[in-house]
Design a protein around this motif. Sequence first.
Motif, PDB file in Angstrom:
ATOM      1  N   UNK A 168       0.831  -1.201   0.000  1.00 28.15           N
ATOM      2  CA  UNK A 168       0.000   0.000   0.000  1.00 28.15           C
ATOM      3  C   UNK A 168       0.869   1.256   0.000  1.00 28.15           C
ATOM      4  N   UNK A 169       0.304   2.335  -0.515  1.00 34.66           N
ATOM      5  CA  UNK A 169       1.014   3.608  -0.602  1.00 34.66           C
ATOM      6  C   UNK A 169       0.765   4.442   0.653  1.00 34.66           C
ATOM      7  N   UNK A 170       1.764   5.234   1.048  1.00 36.47           N
ATOM      8  CA  UNK A 170       1.524   6.189   2.131  1.00 36.47           C
ATOM      9  C   UNK A 170       0.941   7.475   1.528  1.00 36.47           C
ATOM     10  N   UNK A 171       0.547   8.397   2.383  1.00 31.57           N
ATOM     11  CA  UNK A 171      -0.139   9.613   1.922  1.00 31.57           C
ATOM     12  C   UNK A 171       0.728  10.436   0.980  1.00 31.57           C
ATOM     13  N   UNK A 172       2.016  10.568   1.283  1.00 26.80           N
ATOM     14  CA  UNK A 172       2.903  11.395   0.442  1.00 26.80           C
ATOM     15  C   UNK A 172       3.031  10.797  -0.959  1.00 26.80           C
ATOM     16  N   UNK A 173       3.194   9.487  -1.034  1.00 28.20           N
ATOM     17  CA  UNK A 173       3.344   8.820  -2.325  1.00 28.20           C
ATOM     18  C   UNK A 173       2.039   8.920  -3.122  1.00 28.20           C
ATOM     19  N   UNK A 174       0.905   8.680  -2.460  1.00 24.25           N
ATOM     20  CA  UNK A 174      -0.374   8.784  -3.148  1.00 24.25           C
ATOM     21  C   UNK A 174      -0.649  10.229  -3.578  1.00 24.25           C
ATOM     22  N   UNK A 175      -0.335  11.170  -2.721  1.00 23.47           N
ATOM     23  CA  UNK A 175      -0.543  12.587  -3.044  1.00 23.47           C
ATOM     24  C   UNK A 175       0.226  13.006  -4.290  1.00 23.47           C
ATOM     25  N   UNK A 176       1.450  12.498  -4.439  1.00 25.50           N
ATOM     26  CA  UNK A 176       2.248  12.793  -5.619  1.00 25.50           C
ATOM     27  C   UNK A 176       1.639  12.147  -6.854  1.00 25.50           C
ATOM     28  N   UNK A 177       1.074  10.949  -6.680  1.00 25.04           N
ATOM     29  CA  UNK A 177       0.467  10.220  -7.782  1.00 25.04           C
ATOM     30  C   UNK A 177      -0.818  10.887  -8.261  1.00 25.04           C
ATOM     31  N   UNK A 178      -1.644  11.356  -7.310  1.00 25.37           N
ATOM     32  CA  UNK A 178      -2.950  11.924  -7.675  1.00 25.37           C
ATOM     33  C   UNK A 178      -2.875  13.416  -7.960  1.00 25.37           C
ATOM     34  N   UNK A 179      -1.727  14.000  -7.658  1.00 29.40           N
ATOM     35  CA  UNK A 179      -1.418  15.375  -7.993  1.00 29.40           C
ATOM     36  C   UNK A 179      -2.382  16.399  -7.573  1.00 29.40           C
TER      37      UNK A 179
END
Length: 128
Positions: A117-128
């Motif tokens: 699973x992704x953490x918030x920072x990684x997901x935030x970068x992905x979803x922009x």
Amino acid sequence: MSDVPDELNYTAEHEWIRRSDGSKTVRVGITDYAQSALGDVVFVSLPEVGVSVAKGAAVGEVESTKSVSDIYAPLSGTVSARNDKLDDSPDLINSDPYGEGWILELEVSDESELADLLDAATYGALSG
């Protein structure tokens, strides 16, 4: 910018996962980014309690005024609860995606999958 709570985990398919300390059960929903991209949610198809699901498999659908999108199991396990409120109020996914708009709960069968699973920072970068 979409809301991405730090305490949650995420998938690349725009689902969030809330883990309870010491519990094998996780709560799953779709992210603020996903509900915003979908538009007004008008119907949600949910799996039945007791159904076994495999990580990555479609377990339901979210229908909006724009499109129909699959809901994917973020982890393998057994559905232990479903949010029956969505039957009458599918718009809860739009108004409260991280609270009342949760979709299902899973009893995780393979805890090693949690590492994917992704953490918030990684997901935030992905979803922009």
